[in-house]
Write an enzyme that holds these catalytic residues in place. Structure first.
Site, mmCIF file in Angstrom:
data_model
loop_
_atom_site.group_PDB
_atom_site.id
_atom_site.type_symbol
_atom_site.label_atom_id
_atom_site.label_comp_id
_atom_site.label_asym_id
_atom_site.label_seq_id
_atom_site.Cartn_x
_atom_site.Cartn_y
_atom_site.Cartn_z
ATOM 1 N N CYS A 2 0.772 -1.164 -0.054
ATOM 2 C CA CYS A 2 0.010 0.032 -0.040
ATOM 3 C C CYS A 2 0.957 1.231 0.027
ATOM 4 O O CYS A 2 2.011 1.406 0.205
ATOM 5 C CB CYS A 2 -0.862 -0.015 1.264
ATOM 6 S SG CYS A 2 -1.689 -1.400 1.364
ATOM 7 N N ARG A 27 4.085 1.059 -6.498
ATOM 8 C CA ARG A 27 3.957 -0.043 -5.374
ATOM 9 C C ARG A 27 3.087 -0.974 -5.484
ATOM 10 O O ARG A 27 3.014 -2.195 -4.921
ATOM 11 C CB ARG A 27 3.822 0.569 -4.165
ATOM 12 C CG ARG A 27 4.835 1.428 -3.711
ATOM 13 C CD ARG A 27 4.395 2.560 -2.845
ATOM 14 N NE ARG A 27 4.238 2.057 -1.286
ATOM 15 C CZ ARG A 27 5.087 1.959 -0.616
ATOM 16 N NH1 ARG A 27 6.531 2.545 -0.945
ATOM 17 N NH2 ARG A 27 4.870 1.433 0.611
ATOM 18 N N TRP A 75 -3.296 -2.483 -1.580
ATOM 19 C CA TRP A 75 -3.017 -3.470 -1.987
ATOM 20 C C TRP A 75 -3.688 -4.558 -1.270
ATOM 21 O O TRP A 75 -3.482 -4.803 -0.075
ATOM 22 C CB TRP A 75 -1.457 -3.903 -2.097
ATOM 23 C CG TRP A 75 -0.885 -5.031 -2.963
ATOM 24 C CD1 TRP A 75 -1.528 -5.371 -4.349
ATOM 25 C CD2 TRP A 75 -0.576 -6.152 -2.672
ATOM 26 N NE1 TRP A 75 -0.782 -6.718 -4.748
ATOM 27 C CE2 TRP A 75 -0.410 -6.998 -3.454
ATOM 28 C CE3 TRP A 75 -0.013 -6.500 -1.274
ATOM 29 C CZ2 TRP A 75 0.381 -8.302 -3.382
ATOM 30 C CZ3 TRP A 75 0.542 -7.764 -1.301
ATOM 31 C CH2 TRP A 75 0.863 -8.761 -2.208
ATOM 32 N N ASN A 101 -0.844 0.731 6.050
ATOM 33 C CA ASN A 101 -0.027 -0.340 5.341
ATOM 34 C C ASN A 101 0.645 -1.321 6.129
ATOM 35 O O ASN A 101 1.131 -1.151 7.379
ATOM 36 C CB ASN A 101 1.061 0.310 4.752
ATOM 37 C CG ASN A 101 1.884 -0.396 3.670
ATOM 38 O OD1 ASN A 101 1.520 -1.630 3.364
ATOM 39 N ND2 ASN A 101 3.071 -0.219 3.214
ATOM 40 N N GLY A 102 0.291 -2.720 5.924
ATOM 41 C CA GLY A 102 0.537 -3.713 6.894
ATOM 42 C C GLY A 102 -0.579 -4.582 7.103
ATOM 43 O O GLY A 102 -1.578 -4.555 6.444
ATOM 44 N N GLU A 481 15.902 -15.914 -13.786
ATOM 45 C CA GLU A 481 15.571 -14.254 -13.662
ATOM 46 C C GLU A 481 14.829 -14.065 -15.055
ATOM 47 O O GLU A 481 13.811 -13.437 -15.009
ATOM 48 C CB GLU A 481 16.851 -13.300 -13.549
ATOM 49 C CG GLU A 481 16.273 -11.813 -13.791
ATOM 50 C CD GLU A 481 15.358 -11.399 -12.878
ATOM 51 O OE1 GLU A 481 14.985 -12.034 -11.737
ATOM 52 O OE2 GLU A 481 14.862 -10.351 -12.644
ATOM 53 N N LYS A 485 10.938 -12.908 -15.112
ATOM 54 C CA LYS A 485 10.512 -11.508 -15.947
ATOM 55 C C LYS A 485 9.343 -11.655 -17.040
ATOM 56 O O LYS A 485 8.408 -11.047 -17.023
ATOM 57 C CB LYS A 485 11.494 -11.062 -16.963
ATOM 58 C CG LYS A 485 12.848 -10.306 -15.868
ATOM 59 C CD LYS A 485 12.397 -9.076 -15.593
ATOM 60 C CE LYS A 485 12.177 -8.521 -14.103
ATOM 61 N NZ LYS A 485 12.289 -9.305 -12.968
ATOM 62 N N GLU A 488 6.004 -12.588 -14.941
ATOM 63 C CA GLU A 488 5.525 -11.310 -14.125
ATOM 64 C C GLU A 488 4.748 -10.218 -15.127
ATOM 65 O O GLU A 488 3.790 -9.822 -14.397
ATOM 66 C CB GLU A 488 6.266 -10.830 -13.013
ATOM 67 C CG GLU A 488 7.489 -10.279 -13.325
ATOM 68 C CD GLU A 488 8.275 -9.621 -12.173
ATOM 69 O OE1 GLU A 488 7.632 -9.368 -11.101
ATOM 70 O OE2 GLU A 488 9.588 -9.571 -12.399
ATOM 71 N N HIS A 504 15.566 -35.675 -16.620
ATOM 72 C CA HIS A 504 15.028 -36.524 -15.436
ATOM 73 C C HIS A 504 13.587 -36.433 -15.215
ATOM 74 O O HIS A 504 13.147 -36.202 -14.150
ATOM 75 C CB HIS A 504 15.771 -36.186 -14.225
ATOM 76 C CG HIS A 504 17.252 -36.439 -14.420
ATOM 77 N ND1 HIS A 504 17.612 -37.866 -14.417
ATOM 78 C CD2 HIS A 504 18.416 -35.775 -14.624
ATOM 79 C CE1 HIS A 504 18.973 -37.831 -14.434
ATOM 80 N NE2 HIS A 504 19.584 -36.722 -14.589
ATOM 81 N N LYS A 604 5.285 -3.582 -5.704
ATOM 82 C CA LYS A 604 6.560 -3.491 -5.898
ATOM 83 C C LYS A 604 7.229 -3.991 -4.696
ATOM 84 O O LYS A 604 8.516 -4.291 -4.850
ATOM 85 C CB LYS A 604 6.986 -1.902 -6.032
ATOM 86 C CG LYS A 604 8.322 -1.683 -6.290
ATOM 87 C CD LYS A 604 8.922 -2.269 -7.571
ATOM 88 C CE LYS A 604 10.432 -1.687 -7.925
ATOM 89 N NZ LYS A 604 11.160 -2.551 -8.878
HETATM 90 C C1 AGP Z 1 11.010 -8.836 -9.154
HETATM 91 O O1 AGP Z 1 10.673 -8.530 -10.832
HETATM 92 C C2 AGP Z 1 9.761 -8.663 -8.557
HETATM 93 N N1 AGP Z 1 9.013 -7.647 -8.597
HETATM 94 C C3 AGP Z 1 10.009 -9.480 -7.091
HETATM 95 O O2 AGP Z 1 10.365 -10.674 -7.504
HETATM 96 C C4 AGP Z 1 11.035 -8.861 -6.235
HETATM 97 O O3 AGP Z 1 12.163 -9.088 -6.777
HETATM 98 C C5 AGP Z 1 10.980 -9.243 -4.693
HETATM 99 O O4 AGP Z 1 9.739 -9.069 -4.297
HETATM 100 C C6 AGP Z 1 12.169 -8.776 -3.914
HETATM 101 O O5 AGP Z 1 11.657 -7.511 -3.893
HETATM 102 P P1 AGP Z 1 13.124 -6.539 -2.989
HETATM 103 O O6 AGP Z 1 14.181 -6.496 -4.013
HETATM 104 O O7 AGP Z 1 12.462 -5.263 -2.861
HETATM 105 O O8 AGP Z 1 13.358 -7.088 -1.597
#
Ligand code: AGP
Length: 609
Positions: A2, A27, A75, A101-102, A481, A485, A488, A504, A604
């Site tokens: 949030c 975010r 969020w 937030n939380g 990675e 990408k 997501e 396997h 984010k």
């Molecule tokens: C990466 O593209 C993602 N948005 C997500 O996996 C991110 O790397 C992960 O949530 C960790 O976030 P941070 O680096 O802020 O701890």
């Protein structure tokens, strides 16, 4: 995660709050709202959906008069995204408004207590419990009611609170969720992070856990939970944190991919003197680092993927037993971590709940913690024994690119530092790597300049519904990675697989039309990877292959489509190999008309478990 913004001053608050929330959009959120004090009452407008909806409902803020207010982007955690579950939440009388937030972990118990006292709830959220509890305890002194309420809450919170009885102030409180105060000219601000206020002021106060702030237009008073007043420093933000704007770019993600040459240069240049690595940040922990018998690297998502590369590099070049562990797994396992363990925590935001918890567990077990973080003053940055900042600037796109690359650059520096101190690499060998390190920005730029080829490949494959990324050793780590990408931002299911493991079981999934992205940049295992490509092609897969320029002759004809990355030192190939995968994913998502900067369901920074 949030977003919270608050303003109190002489200007109309609503437009300022809307502008601040816009800067926090990255975010991730699914609803938004404002509460403004106006002539003895709190006007609240909130709705499910994007900020555009709130802009329309409030006519850009013009419909809401008043010079003090709080705003929120939600969020959803408890209670589906809906108008009624949006923040701000107000107490039954409408006299107290809260943004949060939380997670309030004991909210059901508190809700039962309040319902038994006749309180009528209007939402399904945990946050509304805070607003109702404040009213339950309110007997004329708002700060006292806040203190009593916080003492009953379990969980995590960043709170903004307003009351019609105290029109001249906003109260803020924080526990395990970021919250800053910002000092303006005849006004003051509250925000989840600097991005929301950097346009107005660079003078901020970082609220710490279990602290409460009372903000008026000309004062900020901060207290601990015993209500002792604290003297907190005002920090002037002098580092590059320019107001995040897309400029001429269509997406923040594309802009941030383009920024990588500069970000790598900004991150490594201050830490190189000639061909020597200079990491002054480690001065206070150097003796602990030098005697560490093992390394744990902790992170989530892409940060974890950087850790996997770190594992391979530290073991190969510094000869230290190393392992990369998902932070969310580490905190609930029984890790053999002790005072001889060096723990490296990686996080762009510095606020990821799982990573914070894992770091605290590692510290509890006696380890030395180094953090690699992008957000200055974040929780992880503050609690680690030492922090190495990645100077990537504000990263707005939910899918990380430039921060990932900056983290990787720091890992390279750290690897060289460890190898030097343990005499596992000669000065000449280190100098060779550093010379190549300095060329990374220009070599990344060369890849970016060839992005049309990746756009073309994306046009061939953007309708695939299943993609495998295969590689060995460092290439496998990059596949992790690349696969994330693609998943997501394009919502295509994909999987990263150690190429040697495919036979396997998983190779049973390969059939005509399956796309396999094969990374063959790790020269020592090139022939084995080519064999794996042959295996999958024999079963009908389409192969998009990536290799180093020097392998072009040997690689040609092995893949249906191929892209070549500039040659560099073996240690550094991951920093180049990841770039075309970022671009490929971006173009696939573009062709699938996805919400690239704010993918569905994602935030984010994940500040909740
Ligand atoms: C990466 O593209 C993602 N948005 C997500 O996996 C991110 O790397 C992960 O949530 C960790 O976030 P941070 O680096 O802020 O701890």
């Amino acid at each position: 995660m949030c977003g919270i913004v608050g303003y109190i001053g002489k200007e109309e608050a609503a437009p300022i709050l809307l502008e601040g929330l816009k800067k926090l959009e990255y975010r991730g959120y699914d609803s938004a709202g404002l509460a403004i004090y106006n002539n003895g009452k709190l006007d609240v407008i909130k709705s499910k959906g994007r900020l555009d909806t709130l802009y329309k409902l409030t006519d850009g803020g013009k419909k809401m008069e008043g010079t003090a207010g709080i705003g929120h982007t939600r969020w959803a955690t408890h209670g589906e995204p809906s108008d009624k579950n949006s923040h701000p939440h107000v107490s039954q009388s409408g006299k107290i408004a809260v943004v949060h937030n939380g997670i309030i972990e004991n909210y059901q118990k508190m809700k039962e207590l309040l319902v038994n006292h006749g309180v009528k709830f209007s939402s399904d959220t945990d946050t509304e419990v805070v607003a109702q509890l404040l009213e339950y305890y309110y007997e004329g002194d708002l700060l006292e009611a806040v203190s009593k309420t916080l003492s009953r809450l379990e969980g995590s919170y960043a709170l903004g609170i307003m009351s019609v009885d105290y029109p001249d102030r906003i109260i803020a409180a924080r526990k395990e969720n970021p919250l800053i105060l910002a000092v303006g000219d005849n006004c003051n601000y509250l925000a989840s992070d600097v991005a929301a206020v950097v346009k107005y002021t660079r003078d901020v106060i970082y609220l710490d856990d279990d602290e409460i702030a009372v903000i008026t237009n000309d004062r900020i008073n901060i207290y601990n939970t015993d209500m002792d007043e604290l003297n907190k420093p005002v920090v002037h933000i002098d580092w590059n944190i320019s107001d995040p704007e897309k400029g001429s770019y269509e997406h923040f993600m594309f802009k941030e991919i383009m920024e990588q040459p500069k970000v790598i240069s900004d991150t490594i240049s201050p830490r190189l003197k000639g061909n020597e690595v200079i990491l002054n940040e480690l001065d206070n922990v150097r003796s602990k680092i030098d005697k560490a018998s093992q390394i744990y690297i902790l992170g989530c998502g892409s940060a974890y993927h950087v850790g996997v590369i770190g594992k391979y590099l530290f073991e190969k070049y510094a000869r230290i037993p190393s392992q990369a562990v998902l932070a969310s797994e580490f905190r609930y396992s029984s890790p053999l971590v002790d005072e001889n363990t060096l723990v490296i925590v990686i996080s762009q935001s510095g606020e990821t709940a799982d990573t914070i918890a894992a770091m605290r567990e590692a510290k509890r077990l006696g380890s030395t913690v180094i953090a690699i973080v992008n957000v200055v003053g974040s929780t992880i940055a503050k609690e680690a024994d030492s922090v190495i900042y990645t100077w990537a600037g504000i990263e707005v796109a939910v899918a990380t690119t430039k921060a990932y690359s900056a983290q990787l650059a720091v890992i390279h520096l750290l690897c060289l530092e460890l190898a030097k101190n343990r005499k596992k690499m000669t000065e000449h060998e280190i100098s060779e790597v550093v010379s190549e390190l300095k060329l990374l920005p220009s070599k990344i730029q060369r890849i970016i300049d060839c992005r049309e080829k990746l756009q073309y490949y994306a046009s061939l494959y953007f309708n695939n519904d299943s993609v495998f990324f295969i590689g060995r050793n460092l290439d496998y780590a990059i596949c992790l990675e690349g696969s994330l990408k693609l998943k997501e931002i394009s919502y295509i299911h994909s999987e990263a697989y150690a190429a040697g493991e495919l036979k396997h079981g998983t190779i049973s999934l390969i059939e005509p039309g399956t796309l396999v992205v094969a990374l063959a940049t790790y020269e020592k295992l090139f022939d084995k990877l080519v064999s794996n490509i042959t295996e999958v092609r024999a079963r009908g897969a389409d192969v998009l292959g990536f290799a180093s320029e020097k392998m072009r002759e040997s690689f040609e004809g092995n893949a249906d489509s191929a892209f070549y990355i500039p040659n560099t030192h073996e240690m550094l190939t991951p920093s180049l190999a990841v770039i075309p995968l970022q671009l490929f994913s971006y173009y696939v998502a573009l062709m699938r008309d996805c919400d690239i900067d704010k993918p569905r369901n994602l935030a984010k920074s994940v500040t909740v478990e």
